[in-house]
Write an enzyme that holds these catalytic residues in place. Structure first.
Site, PDB file in Angstrom:
ATOM      1  N   ASP A   1      76.604  53.760   3.145  1.00  0.00           N
ATOM      2  CA  ASP A   1      77.028  55.162   3.154  1.00  0.00           C
ATOM      3  C   ASP A   1      77.504  55.583   1.769  1.00  0.00           C
ATOM      4  OD1 ASP A   1      77.776  57.681   3.963  1.00  0.00           O
ATOM      5  OD2 ASP A   1      79.558  57.030   5.047  1.00  0.00           O
TER       6      ASP A   1
ATOM      7  N   HIS B   1      82.975  53.511   5.483  1.00  0.00           N
ATOM      8  CA  HIS B   1      84.335  53.965   5.155  1.00  0.00           C
ATOM      9  C   HIS B   1      85.332  52.810   5.169  1.00  0.00           C
ATOM     10  CE1 HIS B   1      82.925  58.090   6.928  1.00  0.00           C
ATOM     11  NE2 HIS B   1      82.401  57.845   5.730  1.00  0.00           N
TER      12      HIS B   1
ATOM     13  N   ASP C   1      70.845  59.968   4.531  1.00  0.00           N
ATOM     14  CA  ASP C   1      72.224  59.475   4.512  1.00  0.00           C
ATOM     15  C   ASP C   1      72.326  58.289   5.463  1.00  0.00           C
ATOM     16  OD1 ASP C   1      74.943  59.080   4.458  1.00  0.00           O
ATOM     17  OD2 ASP C   1      75.486  61.161   4.871  1.00  0.00           O
TER      18      ASP C   1
ATOM     19  N   HIS D   1      73.687  61.488  -0.812  1.00  0.00           N
ATOM     20  CA  HIS D   1      74.965  61.649  -1.512  1.00  0.00           C
ATOM     21  C   HIS D   1      75.364  60.346  -2.189  1.00  0.00           C
ATOM     22  CE1 HIS D   1      77.991  59.707   1.241  1.00  0.00           C
ATOM     23  NE2 HIS D   1      77.189  60.085   2.212  1.00  0.00           N
TER      24      HIS D   1
ATOM     25  N   GLU E   1      80.335  64.395  -0.967  1.00  0.00           N
ATOM     26  CA  GLU E   1      79.994  64.629   0.442  1.00  0.00           C
ATOM     27  C   GLU E   1      81.157  64.237   1.336  1.00  0.00           C
ATOM     28  OE1 GLU E   1      78.322  63.370   4.465  1.00  0.00           O
ATOM     29  OE2 GLU E   1      79.472  62.254   2.968  1.00  0.00           O
ATOM     30  N   GLU E   2      81.806  63.129   0.979  1.00  0.00           N
ATOM     31  CA  GLU E   2      82.876  62.598   1.820  1.00  0.00           C
ATOM     32  C   GLU E   2      84.122  63.480   1.824  1.00  0.00           C
ATOM     33  OE1 GLU E   2      82.296  60.330   3.807  1.00  0.00           O
ATOM     34  OE2 GLU E   2      80.878  58.867   2.999  1.00  0.00           O
TER      35      GLU E   2
END
Length: 391
Positions: A211, A351, A273, A194, A245-246
């Site tokens: 990520d 994140h 991922d 992603h 995706e998130e």
């Protein structure tokens, strides 16, 4: 349908990385907008959590759920995904027999391209799917894939490659590269990652180096090496870079729904991922996810690791709807997922503003290269190689 507040009281808190000291607290005083964002925190979305009926919640409640480690599908636009899953037939996976084709290509893989590409890809303020910079990063990735195709593929192979954008309403599109197979076999082999990133509070910076910038450039390097070797597959081989995706696997659900609707014969899907982190003091390993994946394809992935990689695998779990492979599994297709380590040893800077290349020497491009090897082997062993088509 239940409300989010009722649903949350019953939800099982999954083992996702919790908010760390470096991640933004979800409290008062945080910005609720940012130039270039089209994210309405009050917009209602239909969300599915494991074991619960779908429930409506706001975008803000989605963010709060994610911060608590709750994993979910946002099914607002894909409520019927998997409706015809019972019609899909799961194939058996072959014994590995393409070592003479695979091994020479593994030697051509390099950290040079991934380093250059990830430096650029993680330089965007955020790759959030509802941000202008998320759209810009997607366009940059599209142009980079196009450049690599023109520079690395032979003229005959370029005629077999299609590069398309799968459109989404939020503006950051999924990228699909297809290498058309030479045989009448309609099977499709999918390798995915992603492209989007997010901060736990989405309006803040999110470089997303690991990520999933790492997975994105990992499979890009695999693609480069394959086409540079004039890979003419027997079956169709596709590389996917999913949007959103998130936000609850939005992009991959849309693509999987389209393939399911058109009865595309996806033989196998492999998700990459987070591929960069080796926690200090731990053994370097490939994490093979064993929950919510196809058992046969997972076994096949283990065999690939044992034969072609220089490091071992470790079995690990990541929970419900934890990455884009879950969308394909929901559609009835065999899917698998490999990650940088056991889930508990994975990068805890994700994140946040600290998901950067330079945050620690635990961020390893040589580790990423092992995953590029895996994607190359996956493509050749399942896609086949047509010698008669070689230029």
């Amino acid at each position: 349908m239940k409300s989010f507040s009722v649903l949350l009281s019953f939800a099982v808190i999954a083992a996702a990385s919790p908010l760390s000291a470096e991640q933004a607290p979800l409290g008062a005083g945080l910005m609720t907008s940012y130039p270039g964002f089209s994210l309405d925190l009050n917009a209602l979305r239909l969300v599915q959590i494991e074991g619960q009926a779908p429930a409506w919640m706001t975008e803000l409640e989605k963010i709060q759920a994610k911060a608590q480690g709750i994993k979910f599908f946002d099914i607002t636009e894909t409520q019927d995904l998997g409706a015809s899953a019972r019609l899909q037939t799961k194939p058996s996976f072959p014994s590995l027999n393409a070592t003479k084709k695979v091994r020479p290509i593994l030697k051509t893989l390099s950290t040079k391209g991934p380093k250059e590409n990830l430096k650029k890809f993680s330089s965007f303020r955020t790759r959030h799917y509802r941000s202008d910079t998320g759209k810009q990063s997607q366009q940059w990735l599209l142009s980079k894939i196009s450049q690599i195709t023109k520079e690395s593929a032979s003229k005959s192979l370029q005629q077999l490659i299609t590069l398309t954008e799968f459109p989404h309403s939020w503006g950051q599109n999924t990228i699909i590269v297809k290498i058309n197979g030479s045989s009448s076999d309609d099977g499709v082999v999918v390798i995915g990652a992603h492209q989007d990133s997010t901060n736990m509070w989405p309006f803040l910076p999110a470089p997303g180096a690991d990520d999933d910038g790492s997975g994105s450039v990992t499979i890009l390097e695999s693609y480069r090496a394959l086409i540079a070797a004039d890979f003419h597959p027997e079956r169709n081989v596709e590389f996917h870079w999913y949007s959103a995706e998130e936000g609850g696997l939005l992009g991959s659900q849309a693509v999987a729904k389209d393939y399911e609707t058109r009865s595309v014969n996806v033989l196998a899907m492999s998700q990459f991922d987070m591929t960069a982190w080796v926690k200090r003091g731990t053994q370097e390993e490939v994490g093979i996810i064993t929950d919510f994946t196809d058992a046969g394809l997972t076994k096949f992935n283990k065999e690939l690791v044992e034969l072609y990689l220089d490091i071992p695998y470790v079995e690990t779990k990541c929970g419900y709807a934890c990455s884009d492979h879950a969308s394909w599994g929901k559609a009835g297709y065999p899917s698998s997922f490999t990650i940088e380590s056991s889930f508990e040893n994975s990068n805890k800077n994700i994140h946040s503003q600290n998901d950067r290349i330079d945050i620690s020497d635990e961020f390893s491009f040589t580790h990423m290269l092992e995953f590029s090897k895996l994607a190359v082997a996956f493509a050749i062993e399942l896609g086949g190689w047509s010698d008669s088509k070689a230029a």
